[in-house]
Write a protein that holds these residues in place. Structure first.
Motif, PDB file in Angstrom:
ATOM      1  N   TYR A 121      -2.988 -13.240   1.537  1.00  0.00           N
ATOM      2  CA  TYR A 121      -1.987 -12.295   2.032  1.00  0.00           C
ATOM      3  C   TYR A 121      -2.465 -11.640   3.320  1.00  0.00           C
ATOM      4  O   TYR A 121      -3.667 -11.530   3.570  1.00  0.00           O
ATOM      5  CB  TYR A 121      -1.716 -11.203   0.987  1.00  0.00           C
ATOM      6  CG  TYR A 121      -1.101 -11.714  -0.289  1.00  0.00           C
ATOM      7  CD1 TYR A 121       0.276 -11.762  -0.448  1.00  0.00           C
ATOM      8  CD2 TYR A 121      -1.903 -12.161  -1.338  1.00  0.00           C
ATOM      9  CE1 TYR A 121       0.851 -12.230  -1.626  1.00  0.00           C
ATOM     10  CE2 TYR A 121      -1.346 -12.638  -2.516  1.00  0.00           C
ATOM     11  CZ  TYR A 121       0.032 -12.667  -2.647  1.00  0.00           C
ATOM     12  OH  TYR A 121       0.590 -13.141  -3.818  1.00  0.00           O
TER      13      TYR A 121
ATOM     14  N   PHE B 128       0.789  -0.057   3.708  1.00  0.00           N
ATOM     15  CA  PHE B 128       2.200   0.121   4.084  1.00  0.00           C
ATOM     16  C   PHE B 128       2.819   1.449   3.660  1.00  0.00           C
ATOM     17  O   PHE B 128       3.889   1.818   4.138  1.00  0.00           O
ATOM     18  CB  PHE B 128       3.044  -1.011   3.487  1.00  0.00           C
ATOM     19  CG  PHE B 128       2.786  -1.294   2.032  1.00  0.00           C
ATOM     20  CD1 PHE B 128       3.171  -0.414   1.039  1.00  0.00           C
ATOM     21  CD2 PHE B 128       2.152  -2.478   1.646  1.00  0.00           C
ATOM     22  CE1 PHE B 128       2.938  -0.674  -0.295  1.00  0.00           C
ATOM     23  CE2 PHE B 128       1.910  -2.755   0.298  1.00  0.00           C
ATOM     24  CZ  PHE B 128       2.309  -1.846  -0.670  1.00  0.00           C
TER      25      PHE B 128
ATOM     26  N   MET C 246       6.751   3.962   4.761  1.00  0.00           N
ATOM     27  CA  MET C 246       7.868   3.769   3.850  1.00  0.00           C
ATOM     28  C   MET C 246       8.497   5.101   3.464  1.00  0.00           C
ATOM     29  O   MET C 246       7.825   6.134   3.442  1.00  0.00           O
ATOM     30  CB  MET C 246       7.404   3.016   2.596  1.00  0.00           C
ATOM     31  CG  MET C 246       6.919   1.601   2.882  1.00  0.00           C
ATOM     32  SD  MET C 246       6.539   0.709   1.364  1.00  0.00           S
ATOM     33  CE  MET C 246       8.188   0.523   0.652  1.00  0.00           C
TER      34      MET C 246
ATOM     35  N   GLU D 218       7.322  -0.497  -5.630  1.00  0.00           N
ATOM     36  CA  GLU D 218       7.267  -1.742  -4.865  1.00  0.00           C
ATOM     37  C   GLU D 218       8.667  -2.183  -4.452  1.00  0.00           C
ATOM     38  O   GLU D 218       9.671  -1.801  -5.080  1.00  0.00           O
ATOM     39  CB  GLU D 218       6.592  -2.849  -5.680  1.00  0.00           C
ATOM     40  CG  GLU D 218       7.473  -3.536  -6.720  1.00  0.00           C
ATOM     41  CD  GLU D 218       7.726  -2.692  -7.956  1.00  0.00           C
ATOM     42  OE1 GLU D 218       8.674  -3.009  -8.698  1.00  0.00           O
ATOM     43  OE2 GLU D 218       6.962  -1.733  -8.204  1.00  0.00           O
ATOM     44  N   THR D 219       8.731  -2.961  -3.393  1.00  0.00           N
ATOM     45  CA  THR D 219       9.979  -3.553  -2.921  1.00  0.00           C
ATOM     46  C   THR D 219       9.745  -5.042  -2.688  1.00  0.00           C
ATOM     47  O   THR D 219       8.601  -5.522  -2.769  1.00  0.00           O
ATOM     48  CB  THR D 219      10.434  -2.907  -1.601  1.00  0.00           C
ATOM     49  OG1 THR D 219       9.483  -3.239  -0.574  1.00  0.00           O
ATOM     50  CG2 THR D 219      10.561  -1.393  -1.741  1.00  0.00           C
ATOM     51  N   GLU D 220      10.799  -5.752  -2.373  1.00  0.00           N
ATOM     52  CA  GLU D 220      10.635  -7.176  -2.044  1.00  0.00           C
ATOM     53  C   GLU D 220       9.684  -7.344  -0.870  1.00  0.00           C
ATOM     54  O   GLU D 220       8.887  -8.287  -0.824  1.00  0.00           O
ATOM     55  CB  GLU D 220      11.994  -7.812  -1.729  1.00  0.00           C
ATOM     56  CG  GLU D 220      12.909  -7.948  -2.935  1.00  0.00           C
ATOM     57  CD  GLU D 220      14.206  -8.651  -2.596  1.00  0.00           C
ATOM     58  OE1 GLU D 220      14.342  -9.112  -1.435  1.00  0.00           O
ATOM     59  OE2 GLU D 220      15.081  -8.746  -3.475  1.00  0.00           O
ATOM     60  N   ASN D 221       9.760  -6.419   0.078  1.00  0.00           N
ATOM     61  CA  ASN D 221       8.887  -6.514   1.251  1.00  0.00           C
ATOM     62  C   ASN D 221       7.428  -6.245   0.891  1.00  0.00           C
ATOM     63  O   ASN D 221       6.525  -6.958   1.344  1.00  0.00           O
ATOM     64  CB  ASN D 221       9.339  -5.535   2.330  1.00  0.00           C
ATOM     65  CG  ASN D 221       8.514  -5.649   3.587  1.00  0.00           C
ATOM     66  OD1 ASN D 221       8.306  -6.729   4.130  1.00  0.00           O
ATOM     67  ND2 ASN D 221       8.020  -4.518   4.067  1.00  0.00           N
ATOM     68  N   THR D 222       7.166  -5.216   0.058  1.00  0.00           N
ATOM     69  CA  THR D 222       5.772  -4.943  -0.300  1.00  0.00           C
ATOM     70  C   THR D 222       5.188  -6.076  -1.132  1.00  0.00           C
ATOM     71  O   THR D 222       4.002  -6.390  -1.001  1.00  0.00           O
ATOM     72  CB  THR D 222       5.626  -3.620  -1.077  1.00  0.00           C
ATOM     73  OG1 THR D 222       6.249  -3.730  -2.367  1.00  0.00           O
ATOM     74  CG2 THR D 222       6.240  -2.465  -0.307  1.00  0.00           C
TER      75      THR D 222
ATOM     76  N   ARG E  28       5.646  -9.125  -0.769  1.00  0.00           N
ATOM     77  CA  ARG E  28       5.220 -10.208   0.124  1.00  0.00           C
ATOM     78  C   ARG E  28       3.856  -9.923   0.737  1.00  0.00           C
ATOM     79  O   ARG E  28       3.156 -10.837   1.162  1.00  0.00           O
ATOM     80  CB  ARG E  28       6.257 -10.427   1.230  1.00  0.00           C
ATOM     81  CG  ARG E  28       7.536 -11.111   0.753  1.00  0.00           C
ATOM     82  CD  ARG E  28       8.401 -11.539   1.919  1.00  0.00           C
ATOM     83  NE  ARG E  28       9.066 -10.406   2.541  1.00  0.00           N
ATOM     84  CZ  ARG E  28      10.274  -9.969   2.204  1.00  0.00           C
ATOM     85  NH1 ARG E  28      10.948 -10.576   1.231  1.00  0.00           N
ATOM     86  NH2 ARG E  28      10.815  -8.939   2.818  1.00  0.00           N
ATOM     87  N   GLN E  29       3.478  -8.639   0.753  1.00  0.00           N
ATOM     88  CA  GLN E  29       2.187  -8.245   1.318  1.00  0.00           C
ATOM     89  C   GLN E  29       1.143  -7.930   0.251  1.00  0.00           C
ATOM     90  O   GLN E  29      -0.061  -8.044   0.487  1.00  0.00           O
ATOM     91  CB  GLN E  29       2.358  -6.992   2.181  1.00  0.00           C
ATOM     92  CG  GLN E  29       3.391  -7.081   3.277  1.00  0.00           C
ATOM     93  CD  GLN E  29       3.628  -5.724   3.898  1.00  0.00           C
ATOM     94  OE1 GLN E  29       2.758  -5.185   4.588  1.00  0.00           O
ATOM     95  NE2 GLN E  29       4.791  -5.136   3.644  1.00  0.00           N
TER      96      GLN E  29
END
Length: 292
Positions: free
Chosen positions: A66, A73, A77, A95-99, A101-102
């Motif tokens: 990753y 992040f 946010m 968490e979100t879809e973006n987090t 991914r990281q």
């Protein structure tokens, strides 16, 4: 923006990053750096799920690789207000879809600011909402105006540590990472550290091994504490941007630190990593005290 107030202090906090924006006393004197991109545009960001930088901005976990930027992040946010009173406010982030991914872990991060007389208590709560063990770091990065220094003047000041014994430091300037090397941090009798611009020519002063639990910024006129930061973290950073004569200094309690230089191991095995089993929680607090 949320405001907390008692007879001693008025505090403002932003939903963006759940970041402290202002700490004023009853005389309306501002203690928190107000942000200026000329020097440093932030005020008191929350560092999560890493503190400082990764080697080449990359880490490995759960069989995948990753990318994650410096300090993580959370600081960029929008948090939601979970509860609020006149003297406290609690923010929450999931968490979100973006987090994901990281950072492939589901979590709840809450941050509470609470006024107690002339103190701001900052309480972190990390909860693992995932079905697997979670690995994380968390830290603070509050910046305080330097007493007696006006913009454009050469910076100088004195800090007082609660440890009057010999203290050693590590450097985080090896391509943004640390090594195992340790260096003495020269202090004066009584745990005093006079500083100026050159003190930070090697970037932040990073002190680990739980050597400190309190740092005071002293008034240059009478040596009384203007701001005190109390903490129980294993590591603390002291920083102001070198070469700018920025009229502020950051006192940063950390549960974490940079990657080691050329680190290629697993995320879970990073130095000063924290771990939570599914459903488990982590809580900690640091305190900003204004005046004596």
């Amino acid at each position: 923006m949320e405001k907390l107030q008692n007879e001693y202090l008025t505090v403002e906090v932003s939903d963006l990053g759940a970041e402290l924006q202002s700490i004023k006393d009853a005389d309306d004197k501002e203690y928190l750096w107000q942000g200026d991109d000329k020097y440093w545009g932030r005020r008191s960001p929350i560092l999560f799920p890493i503190v400082c930088g990764l080697w080449k901005g990359t880490y490995r976990t759960e069989g995948e690789t990753y990318q994650l930027g410096r300090h993580g992040f959370a600081r960029d946010m929008n948090f939601k207000v979970l509860r609020q009173t006149d003297h406290s406010v609690t923010y929450v982030l999931h968490e979100t879809e973006n987090t994901l991914r990281q950072y492939p872990y589901r979590f709840m991060l809450s941050v509470t600011y609470k006024l107690v007389d002339n103190e701001v208590h900052v309480i972190w709560h990390v909860h693992n909402t995932d079905t697997r063990e979670m690995h994380f770091q968390i830290g603070a990065h509050p910046a305080f105006n330097l007493p007696g220094i006006s913009e454009g003047e050469p910076i100088k000041g004195v800090l007082r540590f609660d440890n009057t014994d010999e203290i050693d430091r590590i450097y985080g300037n090896h391509d943004g990472c640390i090594t195992d090397d340790r260096y003495p941090l020269p202090t004066l009798e009584g745990g005093l550290l006079p500083f100026n611009e050159e003190t930070f020519k090697d970037d932040a002063i990073v002190i680990d091994h739980c050597q400190l639990h309190s740092i005071e910024i002293l008034d240059p006129q009478d040596a009384r504490p203007v701001v005190t930061v109390n903490f129980n973290t294993p590591c603390v950073g002291i920083w102001t941007p070198y070469g700018k004569n920025a009229p502020f200094i950051c006192l940063e309690p950390w549960y974490g630190v940079h990657d080691h230089y050329e680190y290629k191991g697993q995320f879970r095995d990073k130095y000063l990593m924290n771990h939570l089993q599914p459903g488990a929680s982590f809580m900690s607090e640091y305190v900003i005290k204004i005046g004596e």
